[in-house]
Design a protein around this motif. Structure first.
Motif, PDB file in Angstrom:
ATOM      1  N   GLY A  70      -8.037  15.127   0.740  1.00 20.97           N
ATOM      2  CA  GLY A  70      -6.304  15.136  -0.297  1.00 20.97           C
ATOM      3  C   GLY A  70      -5.426  13.843  -0.161  1.00 20.97           C
ATOM      4  O   GLY A  70      -4.830  14.516  -1.037  1.00 20.97           O
ATOM      5  N   ASP A  71      -5.648  13.128   0.345  1.00 16.56           N
ATOM      6  CA  ASP A  71      -4.708  12.048   0.486  1.00 16.56           C
ATOM      7  C   ASP A  71      -5.310  11.140  -0.725  1.00 16.56           C
ATOM      8  O   ASP A  71      -6.514  10.764  -1.042  1.00 16.56           O
ATOM      9  N   ARG A  72      -3.790  10.190  -1.203  1.00 17.35           N
ATOM     10  CA  ARG A  72      -4.376   9.705  -2.431  1.00 17.35           C
ATOM     11  C   ARG A  72      -4.051   7.900  -1.503  1.00 17.35           C
ATOM     12  O   ARG A  72      -2.728   8.146  -1.196  1.00 17.35           O
ATOM     13  N   VAL A  73      -4.319   6.762  -1.782  1.00 19.72           N
ATOM     14  CA  VAL A  73      -3.775   5.694  -1.569  1.00 19.72           C
ATOM     15  C   VAL A  73      -3.950   5.117  -2.792  1.00 19.72           C
ATOM     16  O   VAL A  73      -4.624   5.096  -3.619  1.00 19.72           O
ATOM     17  N   GLU A  74      -2.984   3.514  -2.732  1.00 18.15           N
ATOM     18  CA  GLU A  74      -2.434   2.868  -3.769  1.00 18.15           C
ATOM     19  C   GLU A  74      -2.149   1.951  -3.816  1.00 18.15           C
ATOM     20  O   GLU A  74      -1.675   1.298  -2.733  1.00 18.15           O
ATOM     21  N   LEU A  75      -3.062   1.021  -4.077  1.00 22.32           N
ATOM     22  CA  LEU A  75      -3.095  -0.790  -4.326  1.00 22.32           C
ATOM     23  C   LEU A  75      -2.876  -2.128  -5.368  1.00 22.32           C
ATOM     24  O   LEU A  75      -4.351  -1.540  -5.518  1.00 22.32           O
ATOM     25  N   ALA A  76      -2.554  -2.400  -5.955  1.00 17.93           N
ATOM     26  CA  ALA A  76      -2.711  -3.774  -6.824  1.00 17.93           C
ATOM     27  C   ALA A  76      -3.427  -2.976  -8.119  1.00 17.93           C
ATOM     28  O   ALA A  76      -4.233  -3.252  -8.741  1.00 17.93           O
ATOM     29  N   GLY A  77      -2.468  -1.713  -7.995  1.00 19.64           N
ATOM     30  CA  GLY A  77      -2.484  -0.819  -9.414  1.00 19.64           C
ATOM     31  C   GLY A  77      -3.678   0.150  -9.214  1.00 19.64           C
ATOM     32  O   GLY A  77      -4.165   0.372 -10.744  1.00 19.64           O
ATOM     33  N   ARG A  78      -4.668   0.233  -8.703  1.00 20.13           N
ATOM     34  CA  ARG A  78      -6.070   1.038  -8.667  1.00 20.13           C
ATOM     35  C   ARG A  78      -5.371   2.078  -7.687  1.00 20.13           C
ATOM     36  O   ARG A  78      -4.971   2.026  -6.675  1.00 20.13           O
ATOM     37  N   THR A  79      -6.100   3.693  -7.888  1.00 25.81           N
ATOM     38  CA  THR A  79      -6.019   4.834  -7.248  1.00 25.81           C
ATOM     39  C   THR A  79      -7.135   4.689  -6.180  1.00 25.81           C
ATOM     40  O   THR A  79      -8.445   4.909  -6.609  1.00 25.81           O
ATOM     41  N   TYR A  80      -7.294   5.539  -5.038  1.00 24.94           N
ATOM     42  CA  TYR A  80      -7.880   5.597  -4.373  1.00 24.94           C
ATOM     43  C   TYR A  80      -8.423   6.636  -3.225  1.00 24.94           C
ATOM     44  O   TYR A  80      -7.179   7.762  -2.577  1.00 24.94           O
ATOM     45  N   VAL A  84       0.976  -0.989  -0.010  1.00 21.83           N
ATOM     46  CA  VAL A  84      -0.416  -0.023   0.404  1.00 21.83           C
ATOM     47  C   VAL A  84       0.853   0.997   0.031  1.00 21.83           C
ATOM     48  O   VAL A  84       1.587   0.713   0.833  1.00 21.83           O
ATOM     49  N   ARG A  85       0.590   2.178  -0.878  1.00 21.02           N
ATOM     50  CA  ARG A  85       1.060   3.450  -0.679  1.00 21.02           C
ATOM     51  C   ARG A  85       0.318   4.424  -0.520  1.00 21.02           C
ATOM     52  O   ARG A  85      -0.838   4.939  -1.191  1.00 21.02           O
ATOM     53  N   VAL A  86       0.781   5.591   0.556  1.00 14.86           N
ATOM     54  CA  VAL A  86      -0.085   6.721   0.616  1.00 14.86           C
ATOM     55  C   VAL A  86       0.539   8.227   0.164  1.00 14.86           C
ATOM     56  O   VAL A  86       1.694   8.522   0.573  1.00 14.86           O
ATOM     57  N   ASN A  87       0.084   8.847  -0.653  1.00  8.78           N
ATOM     58  CA  ASN A  87       0.186   9.872  -1.449  1.00  8.78           C
ATOM     59  C   ASN A  87       1.970   9.562  -2.263  1.00  8.78           C
ATOM     60  O   ASN A  87       3.116  10.404  -1.516  1.00  8.78           O
TER      61      ASN A  87
END
Length: 65
Positions: free
Chosen positions: A52-62, A35-38
């Motif tokens: 305003g934060d952005r979360v990335e997991l398994a090629g998807r962005t939330y 998991v990546r945050v920003n």
């Protein structure tokens, strides 16, 4: 995803956007460095996410709104 509070914890956010099927899965994926945050790898389940934060997991962005 829009939140109605000041913040939401990372593991709860992943469940809320259906990026994971359970809290246990969230724990494993976060601890595994998936998991990546920003743009930065995040290993803390309790990381507080705010609008305003952005979360990335398994090629998807939330986005947290």
């Amino acid at each position: 995803m829009k939140i109605d509070t000041e913040y939401i914890k990372l593991d709860s956010f992943l469940k809320a956007v259906a990026a994971v099927g359970s809290g246990g899965e969230a724990k494993i994926r976060i601890a595994g460095g998936e998991v990546r945050v920003n743009g930065e790898r995040e290993l803390r389940r309790g990381r507080k996410l705010r609008p305003g934060d952005r979360v990335e997991l398994a090629g998807r962005t939330y986005d947290v709104e």
